[in-house]
Scaffold this motif. Structure first.
Motif, PDB file in Angstrom:
ATOM      1  N   ALA A 155       8.116   2.556 -15.240  1.00  0.00           N
ATOM      2  CA  ALA A 155       7.854   3.519 -14.172  1.00  0.00           C
ATOM      3  C   ALA A 155       6.598   3.168 -13.378  1.00  0.00           C
ATOM      4  CB  ALA A 155       7.729   4.922 -14.759  1.00  0.00           C
ATOM      5  N   ARG A 156       5.646   2.485 -14.007  1.00  0.00           N
ATOM      6  CA  ARG A 156       4.380   2.174 -13.334  1.00  0.00           C
ATOM      7  C   ARG A 156       4.331   0.743 -12.791  1.00  0.00           C
ATOM      8  NH1 ARG A 156       0.279   5.495 -15.241  1.00  0.00           N
ATOM      9  NH2 ARG A 156      -0.904   4.769 -13.430  1.00  0.00           N
ATOM     10  N   ARG A 157       5.401  -0.034 -12.986  1.00  0.00           N
ATOM     11  CA  ARG A 157       5.344  -1.461 -12.648  1.00  0.00           C
ATOM     12  C   ARG A 157       5.050  -1.704 -11.171  1.00  0.00           C
ATOM     13  NH1 ARG A 157       9.819  -3.702 -15.242  1.00  0.00           N
ATOM     14  NH2 ARG A 157       8.358  -4.001 -16.967  1.00  0.00           N
ATOM     15  N   ALA A 158       5.760  -1.031 -10.289  1.00  0.00           N
ATOM     16  CA  ALA A 158       5.561  -1.271  -8.852  1.00  0.00           C
ATOM     17  C   ALA A 158       4.135  -0.946  -8.446  1.00  0.00           C
ATOM     18  CB  ALA A 158       6.563  -0.443  -8.052  1.00  0.00           C
ATOM     19  N   GLU A 159       3.641   0.200  -8.881  1.00  0.00           N
ATOM     20  CA  GLU A 159       2.258   0.595  -8.576  1.00  0.00           C
ATOM     21  C   GLU A 159       1.268  -0.433  -9.114  1.00  0.00           C
ATOM     22  OE1 GLU A 159      -0.955   3.842 -10.338  1.00  0.00           O
ATOM     23  OE2 GLU A 159       1.176   4.016 -10.833  1.00  0.00           O
ATOM     24  N   ALA A 160       1.501  -0.887 -10.347  1.00  0.00           N
ATOM     25  CA  ALA A 160       0.571  -1.814 -10.988  1.00  0.00           C
ATOM     26  C   ALA A 160       0.522  -3.149 -10.261  1.00  0.00           C
ATOM     27  CB  ALA A 160       0.973  -2.006 -12.443  1.00  0.00           C
ATOM     28  N   ARG A 161       1.662  -3.641  -9.852  1.00  0.00           N
ATOM     29  CA  ARG A 161       1.680  -4.945  -9.184  1.00  0.00           C
ATOM     30  C   ARG A 161       1.030  -4.873  -7.808  1.00  0.00           C
ATOM     31  NH1 ARG A 161       7.291  -7.833 -11.448  1.00  0.00           N
ATOM     32  NH2 ARG A 161       6.543  -7.865 -13.619  1.00  0.00           N
ATOM     33  N   VAL A 162       1.199  -3.775  -7.120  1.00  0.00           N
ATOM     34  CA  VAL A 162       0.486  -3.589  -5.857  1.00  0.00           C
ATOM     35  C   VAL A 162      -1.020  -3.554  -6.110  1.00  0.00           C
ATOM     36  CG1 VAL A 162       0.028  -1.954  -3.993  1.00  0.00           C
ATOM     37  CG2 VAL A 162       2.394  -2.428  -4.669  1.00  0.00           C
ATOM     38  N   GLU A 163      -1.449  -2.872  -7.155  1.00  0.00           N
ATOM     39  CA  GLU A 163      -2.874  -2.749  -7.490  1.00  0.00           C
ATOM     40  C   GLU A 163      -3.538  -4.110  -7.652  1.00  0.00           C
ATOM     41  OE1 GLU A 163      -6.553  -1.008  -8.711  1.00  0.00           O
ATOM     42  OE2 GLU A 163      -4.801  -0.104  -7.756  1.00  0.00           O
ATOM     43  N   PHE A 164      -2.815  -5.064  -8.257  1.00  0.00           N
ATOM     44  CA  PHE A 164      -3.410  -6.370  -8.540  1.00  0.00           C
ATOM     45  C   PHE A 164      -3.008  -7.443  -7.525  1.00  0.00           C
ATOM     46  CE2 PHE A 164      -3.313  -4.388 -12.847  1.00  0.00           C
ATOM     47  CZ  PHE A 164      -4.685  -4.360 -13.051  1.00  0.00           C
ATOM     48  N   GLY A 165      -2.320  -7.069  -6.469  1.00  0.00           N
ATOM     49  CA  GLY A 165      -1.938  -8.039  -5.462  1.00  0.00           C
ATOM     50  C   GLY A 165      -0.852  -8.994  -5.921  1.00  0.00           C
ATOM     51  N   LEU A 166       0.027  -8.513  -6.780  1.00  0.00           N
ATOM     52  CA  LEU A 166       1.129  -9.328  -7.298  1.00  0.00           C
ATOM     53  C   LEU A 166       2.416  -9.016  -6.551  1.00  0.00           C
ATOM     54  CD1 LEU A 166       0.325  -8.774 -11.084  1.00  0.00           C
ATOM     55  CD2 LEU A 166      -0.031 -10.914  -9.811  1.00  0.00           C
ATOM     56  N   ASP A 167       3.346  -9.946  -6.577  1.00  0.00           N
ATOM     57  CA  ASP A 167       4.652  -9.713  -5.974  1.00  0.00           C
ATOM     58  C   ASP A 167       5.454  -8.739  -6.829  1.00  0.00           C
ATOM     59  OD1 ASP A 167       3.983 -11.469  -4.001  1.00  0.00           O
ATOM     60  OD2 ASP A 167       5.112 -13.162  -4.829  1.00  0.00           O
ATOM     61  N   ALA A 168       6.379  -8.056  -6.192  1.00  0.00           N
ATOM     62  CA  ALA A 168       7.089  -6.962  -6.870  1.00  0.00           C
ATOM     63  C   ALA A 168       8.057  -7.434  -7.934  1.00  0.00           C
ATOM     64  CB  ALA A 168       7.833  -6.114  -5.830  1.00  0.00           C
ATOM     65  N   ASP A 169       8.710  -8.590  -7.724  1.00  0.00           N
ATOM     66  CA  ASP A 169       9.867  -8.917  -8.555  1.00  0.00           C
ATOM     67  C   ASP A 169       9.745 -10.222  -9.336  1.00  0.00           C
ATOM     68  OD1 ASP A 169      11.282  -6.623  -7.708  1.00  0.00           O
ATOM     69  OD2 ASP A 169      11.796  -7.644  -5.834  1.00  0.00           O
ATOM     70  N   ARG A 170       8.596 -10.829  -9.379  1.00  0.00           N
ATOM     71  CA  ARG A 170       8.463 -12.076 -10.129  1.00  0.00           C
ATOM     72  C   ARG A 170       8.139 -11.800 -11.602  1.00  0.00           C
ATOM     73  NH1 ARG A 170       8.016 -16.599  -6.797  1.00  0.00           N
ATOM     74  NH2 ARG A 170       7.323 -16.209  -4.638  1.00  0.00           N
ATOM     75  N   PRO A 171       8.587 -12.680 -12.523  1.00  0.00           N
ATOM     76  CA  PRO A 171       8.124 -12.578 -13.912  1.00  0.00           C
ATOM     77  C   PRO A 171       6.614 -12.766 -13.960  1.00  0.00           C
ATOM     78  CG  PRO A 171       9.281 -14.651 -13.544  1.00  0.00           C
ATOM     79  CD  PRO A 171       9.492 -13.828 -12.323  1.00  0.00           C
TER      80      PRO A 171
END
Length: 350
Positions: A155-171
Motif C-alpha cells: 500500500a505504501r510502495r508508490a508513495e515510498a518510491r516517489v519519496e526516494f526518487g525511484l521509478d514506480a515499477d522497477r525491481p
C-alpha cells in the motif's frame, strides 16, 4: 524497551512506566522524547577478558544494585523488565533483593551474560529468535515500533518510491549497513552498480554519514536509478520501496525485515561471537532470505545471486511470503501480556 512501553501504555494510560539507563547511553535523549520517566544508575560494564578492571566489578555491582533497589522501593514497582546490557544486571539483582518479579527479554540468538543470569531469577523469559539457549525461554519475537510492525509495504510502495526518487515499477534493491553504513556492503554494491542498473534494477543505498567518498556516476537517461543517501530517516518507507534488502544481520534488522515481509541477503558481521549469523538463520532456513559471509560478498556475488532473484518476480514473491511467515509483528503485545501477567501475579502473592 520503548516499543514495549508503548504497548503497555496503549493498554492502560494510567500505568506508571519508569526506564532505567546510564548517563552515557542514547536513552538520555530517546526516553524523555517519547514521554517516559528516566532514572540513571551507574553502568556496570563486564570485561570480556581477565584484566585488572575485573577486580573493580564487585564494587560497581554493589553500588549499582543499591541505587537501583532504592528506586524500585521508591516507586513501589510491580515488575522489572530487562533487555540485557549494562543496566540489566543491577536491575535483576535489585529486583530479586526487593522481591519484585522479573521478566527478561533477549534480542539476540546468543544471550549475553546479564540475561543468562537474569533468566535464572526471572518469573518469565522471552526470546526473539527460536532456539535461543536461555533458561525457560519463550519465543515471543522482537517488540517493534508500530511504524514498522503495522507497515503495509504494497500500500505504501508508490508513495515510498516517489519519496526516494525511484521509478514506480522497477525491481528495487535496498542496501544499508546500519546507521553508520558498512564498508563491505558499500564496496560490493557500488562495484555492481553498472550490472544492477543495466539489468533494470534500481538501487536505494544508504552509505552512512561518514562515507561520503562512496559514489556512483550518474546513470544514463532512461536507465534504472541508483540513489545514494547518507542516512535513512524513514526506514518504513525504505522497506516499502524495496523488493529485496542487502544488509547486516543485527537482531532488530532481522526482526523488522521479517515482520514486514521483506526478503534479504544477510551479511553477518565477521567479528564477535557469530550472533548475527544465528540471528538470520531462522529466516534464511524458512526460505525468506539468503546468507553470505562478509569475505564472500563482492560484485560477482551480487551479479550471480541477487540479479537473477530481483529479475524473477515469482521467486521474489515466494521469498517475501516466507520472510513474512518467519516474522512476529505483534511481539510488543505478546511481551506486554507477559509483563502484565507477571505484575498481577506478583501483587496476588504479596
Amino acid at each position: 524497551m520503548l516499543a514495549l512501553a508503548d504497548a503497555l501504555r496503549r493498554r492502560d494510560g494510567g500505568l506508571r512506566i519508569t526506564c532505567l539507563g546510564t548517563a552515557r547511553g542514547m536513552e538520555t535523549r530517546l526516553v524523555p522524547a517519547r514521554g517516559y520517566d528516566l532514572r540513571l544508575i551507574p553502568p556496570v560494564p563486564l570485561p570480556r577478558k581477565p584484566t585488572v578492571d575485573l577486580l573493580r566489578v564487585p564494587g560497581r555491582v554493589r553500588r549499582a544494585v543499591a541505587e537501583t533497589r532504592a528506586i524500585l522501593e521508591e516507586l513501589s514497582a510491580d515488575v522489572v523488565v530487562g533487555f540485557g546490557g549494562y543496566v540489566a544486571l543491577p536491575a535483576y539483582l535489585a529486583g530479586r533483593g526487593a522481591r519484585v518479579p522479573l521478566v527478561v527479554h533477549e534480542q539476540n540468538a546468543l544471550p549475553g551474560l546479564a540475561n543468562r543470569i537474569g533468566a535464572r531469577l526471572a518469573a518469565r523469559v522471552a526470546v526473539t529468535v527460536p532456539g535461543t539457549p536461555l533458561h525457560r525461554g519463550e519465543h515471543v519475537g522482537m517488540p517493534l515500533r508500530t511504524a514498522i510492525s503495522t507497515l503495509d509495504r504494497a500500500a505504501r510502495r508508490a508513495e515510498a518510491r516517489v519519496e526516494f526518487g525511484l521509478d514506480a515499477d522497477r525491481p528495487t534493491l535496498l542496501v544499508f549497513g546500519g546507521s553508520q553504513g558498512a564498508q563491505t556492503l558499500n564496496r560490493a554494491a557500488v562495484a555492481a552498480a553498472d550490472v544492477l542498473t543495466a539489468a533494470g534494477i534500481q538501487v536505494l543505498h544508504a552509505r552512512g554519514p561518514k562515507n561520503t567518498s562512496v559514489t556512483v556516476p550518474p546513470r544514463p537517461a532512461g536507465s534504472a536509478p541508483y540513489v545514494l543517501v547518507d542516512y535513512l530517516d524513514r526506514m518504513d518507507l525504505a522497506y516499502a520501496a524495496a523488493d529485496l534488502a542487502l544488509c547486516r544481520a543485527g537482531a532488530v534488522t532481522v526482526a523488522e525485515l521479517s515482520a514486514v515481509g521483506l526478503p534479504a541477503a544477510f551479511v553477518p558481521l565477521p567479528i564477535g561471537n557469530g550472533e548475527q549469523r544465528r540471528n538470520a538463520l531462522p529466516v534464511v532456513e524458512a526460505g525468506g532470505g539468503l546468507l553470505v559471509e562478509d569475505a564472500e560478498l563482492d560484485a560477482d556475488w551480487i551479479t550471480g545471486h541477487l540479479v537473477p532473484l530481483l529479475t524473477d518476480p515469482v521467486a521474489l514473491t515466494g521469498y517475501a511470503r516466507h520472510a513474512a511467515a518467519a516474522g512476529v509483528p505483534d511481539a510488543d503485545d505478546r511481551l506486554a501480556d507477559i509483563v502484565l501477567d507477571v505484575a498481577r501475579a506478583g501483587r496476588v502473592r504479596t
